[in-house]
Design a protein around this motif. Structure first.
Motif, PDB file in Angstrom:
ATOM      1  N   UNK A 562      70.234 -52.905 -66.823  1.00 15.63           N
ATOM      2  CA  UNK A 562      69.860 -51.870 -67.777  1.00 15.63           C
ATOM      3  C   UNK A 562      70.297 -52.232 -69.186  1.00 15.63           C
ATOM      4  N   UNK A 563      71.424 -52.850 -69.301  1.00 13.02           N
ATOM      5  CA  UNK A 563      71.911 -53.416 -70.556  1.00 13.02           C
ATOM      6  C   UNK A 563      72.866 -54.537 -70.193  1.00 13.02           C
ATOM      7  N   UNK A 564      73.307 -55.269 -71.184  1.00  9.07           N
ATOM      8  CA  UNK A 564      74.153 -56.417 -70.890  1.00  9.07           C
ATOM      9  C   UNK A 564      75.429 -55.965 -70.172  1.00  9.07           C
ATOM     10  N   UNK A 565      75.673 -56.559 -69.013  1.00 11.28           N
ATOM     11  CA  UNK A 565      76.864 -56.228 -68.261  1.00 11.28           C
ATOM     12  C   UNK A 565      76.764 -54.976 -67.413  1.00 11.28           C
ATOM     13  N   UNK A 566      75.560 -54.407 -67.272  1.00  2.71           N
ATOM     14  CA  UNK A 566      75.382 -53.180 -66.481  1.00  2.71           C
ATOM     15  C   UNK A 566      74.151 -53.365 -65.604  1.00  2.71           C
ATOM     16  N   UNK A 634      85.759 -55.179 -70.228  1.00  3.55           N
ATOM     17  CA  UNK A 634      86.311 -56.167 -71.147  1.00  3.55           C
ATOM     18  C   UNK A 634      87.618 -56.756 -70.664  1.00  3.55           C
ATOM     19  N   UNK A 635      88.053 -56.353 -69.488  1.00  2.00           N
ATOM     20  CA  UNK A 635      89.333 -56.828 -68.970  1.00  2.00           C
ATOM     21  C   UNK A 635      89.226 -58.282 -68.540  1.00  2.00           C
ATOM     22  N   UNK A 636      90.234 -59.089 -68.894  1.00  2.00           N
ATOM     23  CA  UNK A 636      90.296 -60.512 -68.550  1.00  2.00           C
ATOM     24  C   UNK A 636      89.043 -61.234 -69.038  1.00  2.00           C
ATOM     25  N   UNK A 637      88.725 -60.994 -70.318  1.00  2.00           N
ATOM     26  CA  UNK A 637      87.570 -61.637 -70.975  1.00  2.00           C
ATOM     27  C   UNK A 637      86.260 -61.351 -70.248  1.00  2.00           C
ATOM     28  N   UNK A 638      86.140 -60.154 -69.696  1.00  4.26           N
ATOM     29  CA  UNK A 638      84.891 -59.769 -69.049  1.00  4.26           C
ATOM     30  C   UNK A 638      84.726 -60.268 -67.638  1.00  4.26           C
ATOM     31  N   UNK A 672      85.710 -59.781 -59.245  1.00  9.42           N
ATOM     32  CA  UNK A 672      86.315 -60.772 -60.136  1.00  9.42           C
ATOM     33  C   UNK A 672      85.401 -61.986 -60.148  1.00  9.42           C
ATOM     34  N   UNK A 673      84.807 -62.266 -61.303  1.00  9.99           N
ATOM     35  CA  UNK A 673      83.787 -63.307 -61.400  1.00  9.99           C
ATOM     36  C   UNK A 673      84.439 -64.662 -61.635  1.00  9.99           C
TER      37      UNK A 673
END
Length: 706
Positions: A562-566, A634-638, A672-673
């Motif tokens: 839907x949007x960046x990161x979602x 935004x945690x741990x650089x995304x 966790x990516x």
């Protein structure tokens, strides 16, 4: 007294000419200076000689002859007559033009202002001609601006001025990139708006961009490209024509397109030297020279291995997606390199075209493809660990030799030790068997399963021939077909220490599978869908009864960012067994729901009908649905995402689902990516549990739930 003498001397200078004309003798200084002049020199100076007013300047008649200057013996040329000046008339053939000074229309007061940051703005006062490519220009400046990147509240005016000079140079360079070679950048530092009484606390840097006229491409020289057999098609790939607006990026882009076209049209040895652009300010054009040397057209020959005992030339030719005689394509050469790398048998691989036959008389030449290999370590020991609160611990380990049966014949020995499952097995796997990306698997194993639904001791031999996606090659269509021979002893789980007798089943099956995959990633999709189906005709013999039935299942999943990161992800599944009664189907072949890959919040295989002792007994139909939101933080650089989810499912003893027994679970997960995929931890709760269902279920694994 000296002041009076000085004033008297000034008076003498004024009246001396008059006195000389009036007297013949030379009077003394005392006679010329009366007592009144000494007493009041200012008043006396206002009077003429002897108290009379000074005469006005005489009017001189311009026709009066000039007296001879003293000491001048040369006679005046009184008798010279000058000819009259004639009027000059313009010749009829000469035409005079109206001069018109060309230039952009600039209005600083009405300039459009673009705010880049709190202390940096761009102004665009030029109205005509319009600034072509301005949006992209602003985006690139914003990404490269020193002021914006290094913006801090502690900047002083000196630091800001230094960065402003760097940004001004950047803007000048960007203007030339877009073809504005006469552009100007006007830098100012002050308050944000003109006319403010006081400056803002922090100074604002403003750049007014006056691009001027945009230059165009003039002459275009592409070297010896015209000598190529495909010159017309290759020239069409270079989409710059004389008269197009000049832009440096376009030159690089089209150079790459031309290089790609050469590589895909049969020119493995083509060369393109660095472009040269000669700017002519008078014409407002740039002449482009791009030296291109095609060096002949070729077709593929043979694939030649540097280590034929390890990976033969014939086998590499099977992997290649081209045949001898096909027009050379650089993409197919690179594809072969990726395919050899994907075998896992080599540490490095180098692909080099080698001329075998040169082009002649309009016929293409031939190039063999030399493949230089360096063997990798062929033996691997691997392990994995997983945990589910309802499934317990699962430890898995394996040893393999990836070229035990050359070429690409792998031998793997594996084992599983877990709360509910123990297994020992041997697998033989032949990659690229009978064609590219086709795999033959033969697997023999023995296992014991102690699940809430059944206990089973099983020995099986399974063979499949498949073409499926891998991490390097995600395929839009995957498929497999195979055969199974299974001998299993099964019974319901023991209750209160009381075990029921085991029943023996002999099963033969021909499973088939197919999947369409349009997603953008195998382990973490964010766009696209997957649609898969499984069919397995089976025959089972138990207690002297032989049964024929068909097991089938369809799965579908959809992903939308839907949007960046979602990302929203949804799935649905439906399975059914038709052809026989439930009691004729071994418990391990029945359909179940529940668990980390099914309905989260419930135990593994714990949704569905239950026997007289309250244990899951499986069914002949299953339906599952689920939806989750994958929200990057935004945690741990995304690298961390939060995943709320809700799942639902039902199992029925009939061939169609009973929707009155839908079980719903909900919860939240963390992802966790990593570089090889997301690590998943999900915590789910059952929303309509039955007696015996745990209040919370935890799932840990690699990859998304679906």
């Amino acid at each position: 007294m000296p002041a009076r003498l000085l004033a008297a001397a000034c008076v003498i200078a004024l009246v001396a000419p008059v006195s000389v004309q009036a007297q013949s003798g030379q009077p003394s200084l005392e006679e010329l200076i009366p007592d009144s002049a000494v007493e009041n020199p200012d008043a006396w100076a206002d009077l003429g000689a002897e108290g009379e007013d000074l005469p006005d300047d005489p009017v001189v008649d311009p026709d009066t002859p000039m007296a001879d200057p003293p000491g001048m013996d040369l006679a005046w040329p009184e008798d010279i007559e000058l000819p009259p000046i004639e009027d000059v008339e313009a010749p009829e053939e000469v035409e005079f033009v109206d001069l018109e000074i060309a230039g952009p229309q600039v209005a600083f007061s009405g300039a459009e202002i673009i705010e880049i940051s709190d202390d940096l703005v761009l102004g665009f006062p030029q109205r005509e001609p319009p600034f072509g490519g301005r949006v992209d220009f602003i985006e690139r400046f914003e990404a490269l601006s020193t002021i914006r990147v290094l913006d801090t509240d502690d900047d002083n005016i000196a630091q800001l001025s230094a960065r402003a000079r760097e940004d001004e140079e950047l803007l000048d360079n960007l203007l030339r990139v877009y073809g504005y070679y006469d552009g100007r950048v006007i830098r100012s530092i002050g308050s944000r708006d003109a006319g403010e009484d006081t400056a803002s606390e922090r100074p604002i840097v403003r750049f007014d961009i006056i691009p001027g006229e945009r230059y165009r491409f003039g002459a275009i020289d592409l070297g010896s490209l015209s000598a190529a057999p495909d010159a017309e098609a290759l020239r069409a790939a270079f989409e710059i024509q004389s008269g197009d607006f000049l832009q440096s990026d376009k030159i690089i882009e089209e150079q790459l397109d031309l290089d790609t076209a050469l590589g895909e049209t049969g020119y493995p040895f083509a060369e393109i030297d660095a472009p040269e652009l000669l700017i002519d300010h008078e014409r407002e054009e740039g002449d482009l020279t791009l030296p291109v040397t095609p060096n002949g057209k070729y077709v593929f020959g043979n694939v030649v291995s540097s280590d034929p005992d390890f990976l033969s030339s014939r086998h590499l030719g099977t992997i290649a997606r081209f045949e001898p005689g096909d027009t050379f394509k650089r993409s197919l050469e690179l594809d072969l390199r990726r395919a050899v790398t994907a075998t896992g048998l080599v540490s490095t691989v180098t692909i080099t075209p080698r001329e075998v036959t040169p082009p002649s008389e309009g016929q293409p030449g031939v190039v063999d493809i030399d493949v230089a290999l360096e063997q990798a370590d062929l033996r691997t020991i691997a392990g994995a660990i997983g945990y589910g609160s309802e499934e317990g611990i699962r430890l898995q380990a394996s040893w393999e030799h990836r070229n035990f049966f050359p070429p690409e014949g792998m031998l793997r020995i594996r084992g599983i030790a877990g709360t509910q499952e123990q297994l020992a097995g041997v697998t033989v796997r032949k990659n690229n068997f009978g064609g590219r990306d086709r795999i033959l698997n033969i697997d023999a194993y023995a296992s014991t399963i102690d699940s809430p639904a059944f206990e089973a001791r099983t020995a099986a031999l399974v063979a499949t021939y498949e073409r499926i996606s891998t991490l390097l090659f995600q395929k839009p269509l995957s498929w497999s077909i195979g055969g199974e021979l299974v001998a299993t002893q099964e019974r319901p789980p023991a209750t209160n220490g009381v075990s029921q007798p085991r029943e023996t089943y002999f099963i033969a099956a021909i499973p088939a599978y197919a999947q369409i995959d349009t997603t953008d990633d195998l382990l973490d999709p964010s766009e696209g869908f997957r649609l898969s189906g499984r069919l397995s005709p089976e025959v089972s013999r138990n207690r002297g009864v032989q049964s024929f039935y068909l097991r089938g299942r369809a799965d579908a999943s959809y992903y939308q960012e839907l949007r960046e990161g979602f990302v929203i992800a949804g799935r649905a599944a439906y399975g059914s067994i038709v052809g026989t009664d439930l009691r004729n189907i071994a418990p391990s072949r029945r359909l179940y729901a529940g668990g980390g890959g099914s309905v989260r919040g419930y135990g593994f295989r714990e949704i569905g009908p239950r026997d007289d002792l309250g244990e899951p007994s499986g069914g002949r139909s299953v339906v599952e649905v689920g939806i989750e939101a994958r929200i990057r933080t935004g945690f741990m650089d995304g690298a961390v995402a939060i995943v709320p989810f809700i799942d639902a499912g039902s199992v029925s003893t009939s061939v169609t689902p009973d929707f009155s027994e839908i079980k719903i679970g909900a919860g939240i997960g963390v992802r966790y990516y990593t570089g090889f995929g997301p690590i998943r931890v999900d915590v789910g709760v059952p929303l309509n549990p039955e007696e015996g269902d745990a209040p919370v279920a935890v799932y840990v694994s690699l990859g998304q739930a679906f």
